[in-house]
Enzyme design. Structure first.
Site, PDB file in Angstrom:
ATOM      1  N   ARG A  31      46.973  46.993  51.577  1.00  0.00           N
ATOM      2  CA  ARG A  31      48.116  46.072  51.639  1.00  0.00           C
ATOM      3  C   ARG A  31      49.049  46.440  52.791  1.00  0.00           C
ATOM      4  NH1 ARG A  31      46.253  45.689  46.617  1.00  0.00           N
ATOM      5  NH2 ARG A  31      46.709  43.848  45.321  1.00  0.00           N
ATOM      6  N   GLY A  97      36.460  44.128  48.723  1.00  0.00           N
ATOM      7  CA  GLY A  97      37.047  42.883  48.258  1.00  0.00           C
ATOM      8  C   GLY A  97      38.376  42.590  48.918  1.00  0.00           C
ATOM      9  N   GLN A 177      43.495  39.115  43.289  1.00  0.00           N
ATOM     10  CA  GLN A 177      43.488  39.246  44.745  1.00  0.00           C
ATOM     11  C   GLN A 177      43.603  37.897  45.442  1.00  0.00           C
ATOM     12  OE1 GLN A 177      40.088  41.521  46.037  1.00  0.00           O
ATOM     13  NE2 GLN A 177      40.903  43.450  45.261  1.00  0.00           N
ATOM     14  N   GLU A 321      39.769  47.858  36.524  1.00  0.00           N
ATOM     15  CA  GLU A 321      39.063  48.858  37.334  1.00  0.00           C
ATOM     16  C   GLU A 321      38.845  50.171  36.571  1.00  0.00           C
ATOM     17  OE1 GLU A 321      42.661  50.418  40.121  1.00  0.00           O
ATOM     18  OE2 GLU A 321      42.409  48.277  39.824  1.00  0.00           O
ATOM     19  N   ARG A 393      32.759  52.747  40.908  1.00  0.00           N
ATOM     20  CA  ARG A 393      33.238  53.060  39.554  1.00  0.00           C
ATOM     21  C   ARG A 393      32.085  53.436  38.620  1.00  0.00           C
ATOM     22  NH1 ARG A 393      38.316  53.914  41.150  1.00  0.00           N
ATOM     23  NH2 ARG A 393      39.273  52.046  42.049  1.00  0.00           N
TER      24      ARG A 393
END
Length: 441
Positions: A31, A97, A177, A321, A393
């Site tokens: 970001r 992503g 997102q 997540e 993950r």
């Protein structure tokens, strides 16, 4: 026979007492990088994440004409391109992503077409709502109707009619997102942007709160007229000098390590206040019987009293997540668990719900998909080869199970480098940190 390399997940033997330091937040790093590209002067990011995802974002900034000085790993300096982003370029999103969703809204400001593609697994991840929103405000988007990679985006945006910022309607039920992507670039549009979420659910709300907080830190006065609407005026994006917090989602497996083994793990430099959804891992551990304590050095996690974890019924919609790591703990618990609010994980790096059911079943637990989650019943677990499906993950899931269950091998553990380069080495060091046992004299 599989040719994918495997990693023997280390098994805890002794009283675990570890101290770990995790890398910077991926969500914050990427970001801040987008905002630095649009800023009114050079920006500095201190302690950013060095990983495949952040490298893809840096490469995207460079392709668009920004200068990124990353020679000092502790402080990156970003110089925005004079005259706006550069066009007629190609961007490789890899599996990131944030790149495939956050950068297209920047690309409509470029002086030519910007072409996007990525890893074959990323071509199944949805981007359509972002692309349609860009069409709605006048950009050209070529994707052959797929709503996925590959695609091409081209501006310029038309001047908006009188009456204020244009409004776009976005169904972000599959990923928050989609909204964050539009908000991050909106201040650079001719008249700003109003974004209205239209779907039935909005997952990962803390990530949207993070986006709003980063924009406000960059001098962009985001308004929220309603619970699912945001208004960003056209205004300068202020140059930044920011310190990136540790990635609390990457810390989750280490906290789980303490909970699963009855040991102690200190995660250094845990922030006292944060917008990162990984903070919610503390609530998960408390519900399962483990404990956490914020100290001057960081967050200390300790295992459940009596060494037995309790099953949970938990809504993870805001922290999807964390699901693979939480699922690992559920498989090691003493009673069944239900994880809810995570149907959107079917569109992540892999279909995480299907992947978790497959691997939990191979290990010996009983797991099944629900329309919006997972049901997990613990059973006698035995070591096996855990597949990761190109998903960082899932590599962390395998490591947590392997700390308790002997002879677990994790395929392609290097995939954890997407957000945590050197995860396997950090894990081996943590698992090997055991207190010496006293001996009777």
């Amino acid at each position: 026979m599989s040719t994918v390399p495997t990693w023997a997940a280390p098994h805890v033997q002794g009283a675990l007492d570890a101290r770990v330091r995790v890398p910077g937040s991926k969500s914050l790093t990427n970001r801040w990088l987008v905002l630095a590209l649009l800023a009114d002067g050079p920006s500095t990011l201190r302690h950013p994440l060095h990983s495949d995802d952040s490298r893809r974002m840096v490469d995207a900034l460079r392709a668009l004409g920004a200068g990124v000085d990353d020679d000092d790993p502790a402080a990156w300096v970003v110089r925005p391109p004079w005259g706006g982003p550069r066009g007629d370029v190609d961007i490789d999103c890899g599996q990131a992503g944030t790149v495939m969703r956050f950068v297209p809204p920047v690309a409509v400001l470029a002086d030519g077409p910007v072409r996007f593609d990525g890893h074959p697994s990323a071509r199944a991840r949805p981007v359509g709502p972002v692309l349609q929103a860009l069409r709605d405000i006048g950009a050209s988007v070529l994707d052959e109707g797929r709503g996925t990679l590959p695609f091409t985006v081209e501006g310029p945006l038309p001047q908006a009619p009188a009456g204020g910022p244009p409004t776009v309607l976005v169904d972000a039920s599959a990923s928050s997102q989609f909204v964050s992507a539009l908000l991050l670039s909106a201040a650079a549009y001719p008249h700003g942007l109003r974004v209205q979420h239209t779907g039935p659910t909005l997952p990962s709300l803390p990530h949207l709160q993070m986006t709003v907080a980063t924009l406000r830190a960059a001098g962009v006065p985001v308004e929220q007229p309603g619970a699912a609407s945001w208004l960003v005026p056209a205004c300068p994006v202020r140059a930044l000098d920011v310190v990136v917090e540790p990635d609390l989602s990457s810390a989750a497996p280490f906290l789980a390590l303490a909970a699963a083994t009855g040991g102690r793990v200190l995660v250094a430099d845990w922030p006292a206040a944060t917008t990162q959804p990984g903070e919610r891992m503390r609530d998960v551990l408390a519900a399962m019987g483990a404990a956490t304590e914020l100290t001057a050095e960081g967050l200390l996690a300790t295992g459940a009293a009596g060494g037995r974890l309790a099953g949970v019924d938990f809504d993870l919609s805001e922290v999807g997540e964390l699901t693979p790591v939480v699922a690992a703990l559920c498989a090691l618990a003493g009673s069944p668990s239900t994880l809810r609010g995570i149907g959107h994980l079917r569109g992540h790096e892999t279909d995480r719900l299907a992947a978790l059911v497959a691997e939990l079943t191979r290990l010996g637990a009983r797991a099944r998909e629900l329309p919006d989650g997972l049901a997990i019943e613990p059973g006698p677990l035995t070591g096996c080869r855990v597949r990761t499906y190109h998903d960082h993950r899932m590599a962390m899931f395998g490591a947590v199970v392997g700390a308790v269950v002997p002879q677990v091998e994790v395929e392609d553990v290097a995939t954890a480098g997407k957000t945590f380069p050197g995860f396997d080495r950090a894990w081996e060091q943590a698992v090997g940190s055991v207190r010496p046992q006293s001996r009777a004299g």
